[in-house]
Design an enzyme around this catalytic site. Structure first.
Site, PDB file in Angstrom:
ATOM      1  N   LYS A  80       8.755  -0.292   5.300  1.00  0.00           N
ATOM      2  CA  LYS A  80       8.157   1.006   4.992  1.00  0.00           C
ATOM      3  C   LYS A  80       9.253   1.955   4.518  1.00  0.00           C
ATOM      4  CE  LYS A  80       4.049   0.702   7.825  1.00  0.00           C
ATOM      5  NZ  LYS A  80       3.094   1.426   8.665  1.00  0.00           N
ATOM      6  N   GLY A 130       0.945   5.204   1.792  1.00  0.00           N
ATOM      7  CA  GLY A 130       0.410   6.122   2.785  1.00  0.00           C
ATOM      8  C   GLY A 130       0.814   7.551   2.492  1.00  0.00           C
ATOM      9  N   GLY A 131       0.529   8.434   3.433  1.00  0.00           N
ATOM     10  CA  GLY A 131       0.847   9.838   3.230  1.00  0.00           C
ATOM     11  C   GLY A 131       2.337  10.112   3.187  1.00  0.00           C
ATOM     12  N   ASP A 174      -1.469  10.315  15.106  1.00  0.00           N
ATOM     13  CA  ASP A 174      -2.202   9.989  13.884  1.00  0.00           C
ATOM     14  C   ASP A 174      -3.036   8.727  14.086  1.00  0.00           C
ATOM     15  OD1 ASP A 174      -3.086  10.340  11.310  1.00  0.00           O
ATOM     16  OD2 ASP A 174      -1.361   9.376  10.366  1.00  0.00           O
ATOM     17  N   GLY A 195       0.818  -1.201   0.000  1.00  0.00           N
ATOM     18  CA  GLY A 195       0.000   0.000   0.000  1.00  0.00           C
ATOM     19  C   GLY A 195       0.854   1.254   0.000  1.00  0.00           C
ATOM     20  N   ALA A 207       4.832   7.211   3.353  1.00  0.00           N
ATOM     21  CA  ALA A 207       5.648   6.039   3.051  1.00  0.00           C
ATOM     22  C   ALA A 207       4.931   5.096   2.106  1.00  0.00           C
ATOM     23  CB  ALA A 207       5.998   5.306   4.349  1.00  0.00           C
TER      24      ALA A 207
END
Length: 703
Positions: free
Chosen positions: A42, A22-23, A136, A20, A25
């Site tokens: 990551k 993310g913002g 977060d 996937g 990584a």
């Protein structure tokens, strides 16, 4: 920057596939080739690599998070940099995010929401005690294992990212921002509590409380708009959860829960108290309503102030008090102090009495929680449930809820395979919690037509055979240039033949030319150095443990996890056991005076006859790799180990259990030669389980 499958980072981490984005990584599944375990890799996005300040904060925070140890926090193993690749290595969780489950299953029940929330709060409590604030918390950063355990992730990245500019990529985070985060103010543990409150709102309603076209519009709503009425969206939400969420998401941080521990305590109380009367308010009560001053009030105040100024000593208006006036003032002051003392004593009595009542209430609540979590029975007696016609899985769940221990007996029957066809204690009878009940589970009539498994994957073939009741499955690898690696080339017996569930089935699995099967050398009787040298030359990874042996002298190999003469995949792990010599015998000693009454004799272990029991050994920890060789050994009284089960098992088959007929009281479970668990039994009943991670004891449970 995106990494290709097969890339090797820092000479250690082999990229398998992208999971996937993310913002901050890109997330990959990778293999740690040094420790031979699957990890989450990551890699920071390209735009952050050149920001040295960000990278430094990220590295520092990741190292701090690596020190956190908690069952509900994803472990951080390593952080590093390889050229322009900055990465963090974390525990790999094979399961969905909480966000995925919310989209699929929301609204959650009160019980489901409490179960998830208590685990998240527990994780935050540990992090906050170590001065780490997540910043977060959102469902996308909460993973759910196949066993239903919650794992909070991305602590390190979350803190480092707070310095980054809020962009559209971070819309997901903005939905859960606390008001102080939204305005760019000071962020502490109460910000995490606010975000968890929003997550709870989403679990119970299936929607977010605020929506907006941009992070800025969302931030404004978090600062200004009240939380929507949960009951209007889901009338089944308990009052206690409504009050907990309202307190957790208070606009002012001072009005929220002071700590995750305090929130966790209220969540536990909410399990048994749906009214929420225990939820206290942090809003300061002045015991009066707000007074709005009129223009006349303000004029009176000003006039009063002017009057006091006129009467001040500086204006020469001060009059000397008479003796009688002074005495009257002293008397009034004495009476005022006596009254305050009496009121103070009464107040103290109320506080003490309230503390006693609160203490009793807490004990009652905790007791009720324990009763609820252990199945809702405080008494030792339970009514035997009717397990007939249930699947084995449902029967085991029902037994666990009632505190009953099950023993499984497989029998031939015309009923569907896996169905309970008999139980040793009739339904409706009163039994004690902790009693053992034997159930008979159908394995069909024993005859099965061998299915056609050619062309399917090894895992799919094994799952299909297990569904038919066949568990004695062996694997043999054969090189093939035209059949995909890991798929079935042929089977023995062949498809269409009639087999019994107890028969052995061999699956011949294709492997690429890059893979190689090697016949394991027999190293029994050799020294440790000789055995290690031979096996490593064959291409195996060798691990060494010590074990007592009556057959082999100290210093010689007395056992090996893969026997000599069998084939094993090159690069796999082989465990060898080095003899520490014969096990010590126990000799009963006595004094001369006692010798007249007691006969002294040596008790050899061979003289001891252990009772025979049928036990079920649980194999619960899901391996990191796609397959694992599961070996179970029975530990003798002299400490020696005898292999009673050894199978190559696909990851999809875990967890499962193995019925064993033996007289042992201790069984060890190994994954690819690495210790996974030790189970101890008392009169055939499971008494305790110890679990290991990377060879180190991680958890012990007594039953």
């Amino acid at each position: 920057m995106y990494l290709e499958s097969g890339s090797l980072i820092s000479g250690r981490y082999r990229i398998k596939e992208q999971l996937g984005v993310g913002g901050t990584a890109v997330v990959y599944k990778a293999l740690d080739e040094k420790l031979n375990r699957v990890v989450t890799f990551k890699a920071l996005k390209e735009e952050y690599i050149d920001n040295e300040g960000f990278v430094k904060r990220f590295t520092t925070e990741a190292q701090a998070v690596a020190g956190l140890t908690h069952p509900n926090i994803v472990s951080a193993y390593d952080v590093g940099r390889d050229g322009d690749i900055c990465y963090i290595i974390m525990e790999y969780i094979d399961g969905p995010t909480l966000k995925e489950l919310i989209v699929k299953n929301a609204p959650f029940t009160n019980e489901e929401t409490l179960g998830v929330s208590m685990q998240i709060a527990s994780a935050l409590e540990t992090a906050h005690k170590n001065n780490i604030v997540h910043r977060d918390i959102k469902p996308q950063n909460i993973l759910v294992t196949k066993e239903g355990n919650i794992k909070v992730t991305d602590f390190g990245i979350a803190k480092a990212a707070t310095s980054a500019t809020l962009t559209a990529d971070q819309m997901g985070s903005a939905h859960y921002f606390s008001p102080e985060q939204a305005r760019g103010g000071f962020v502490d543990n109460k910000s995490d509590i606010y975000s968890l409150g929003i997550v709870m709102f989403e679990m119970l309603t299936g929607r977010l409380p605020y929506d907006g076209e941009s992070p800025v519009s969302l931030a404004i709503k978090h600062m200004d708009e009240p939380l929507p009425d949960i009951k209007e969206i889901n009338s089944n939400v308990s009052d206690s959860l409504v009050k907990i969420i309202q307190k957790a998401t208070a606009k002012k941080a001072s009005q929220r829960y002071r700590s995750a521990g305090e929130l966790s305590n209220d969540l536990k109380k909410a399990v048994v108290d749906t009214t929420g009367g225990f939820v206290t308010s942090n809003i300061v009560d002045r015991n009066s309503q707000t007074v709005v001053l009129t223009a006349e009030d303000r004029r009176a105040i000003r006039e009063g102030s002017e009057g006091r100024r006129k009467a001040s000593p500086q204006n020469g208006m001060h009059r000397k008090k008479t003796r009688s006036e002074i005495e009257r003032e002293r008397e009034r002051e004495r009476r005022r102090r006596e009254k305050e003392a009496e009121e103070g004593a009464a107040s103290n009595r109320k506080v003490i009495f309230g503390a006693i009542i609160t203490g009793v209430a807490i004990i009652v609540v905790i007791t009720a929680v324990i009763i609820f979590l252990t199945g809702g029975n405080s008494a030792s007696d339970v009514i035997m449930p009717d397990l007939i016609n249930m699947t084995q899985e449902l029967a085991e769940k029902s037994a666990k809820e009632n505190g009953i221990i099950l023993e499984i007996e497989q029998v031939e029957s015309e009923e569907l395979t896996g169905t309970v066809v008999g139980q040793s204690i009739d339904a409706g009878e009163k039994i004690s919690r902790g009693d053992t009940v034997t159930i008979q589970v159908s394995i069909g009539n024993g005859e099965i037509e061998m299915p056609d498994l050619v062309g399917v994957t090894m895992e799919e073939a094994q799952a299909e055979l297990k569904a038919l009741g066949i568990t004695n499955i062996e694997f043999s690898r054969r090189q093939s240039s035209n059949i995909a690696s890991g798929t079935v080339i042929s089977t023995s017996p062949e498809s269409g033949e009639i087999v019994y569930v107890t028969d052995e089935v061999i699956l011949y699995i294709s492997m690429s030319e890059a893979e190689n099967m090697v016949e394991v050398e027999n190293v029994l009787g050799l020294t440790e150095s000789e055995a290690v040298e031979i096996l490593e030359e064959q291409g195996f990874v060798v691990k060494v443990e010590q074990s007592a042996s009556d057959e082999y002298p100290a210093g010689q190999v007395c056992a090996q996890s893969k026997d000599g003469g069998i084939e094993a995949l090159e690069g796999s792990t082989i465990m060898i056991y080095i003899s520490t010599g014969a096990a010590e015998t126990t000799t009963a000693e006595t004094t001369t005076e006692e010798a007249e009454e007691t006969t002294v004799h040596s008790v050899e272990y061979d003289d001891v006859v252990a009772p025979s029991y049928s036990v079920t050994v649980p194999v619960t920890q899901v391996p990191s790799g796609d397959t694992a060789n599961v070996t179970i050994t029975e530990v003798g009284l002299d400490g020696s180990e005898t292999t009673v089960y050894s199978q190559n098992i696909s990851k999809s088959s875990f967890p499962y259990s193995v019925p064993i007929d033996g007289g042992g009281s201790t069984y060890k479970v190994y994954y690819d030669g690495e210790i996974s668990a030790v189970h101890s039994y008392d009169d055939g009943n499971l008494a305790s389980s110890s679990y290991y991670e990377d060879g180190k004891l991680s958890e012990t449970t007594n039953y």
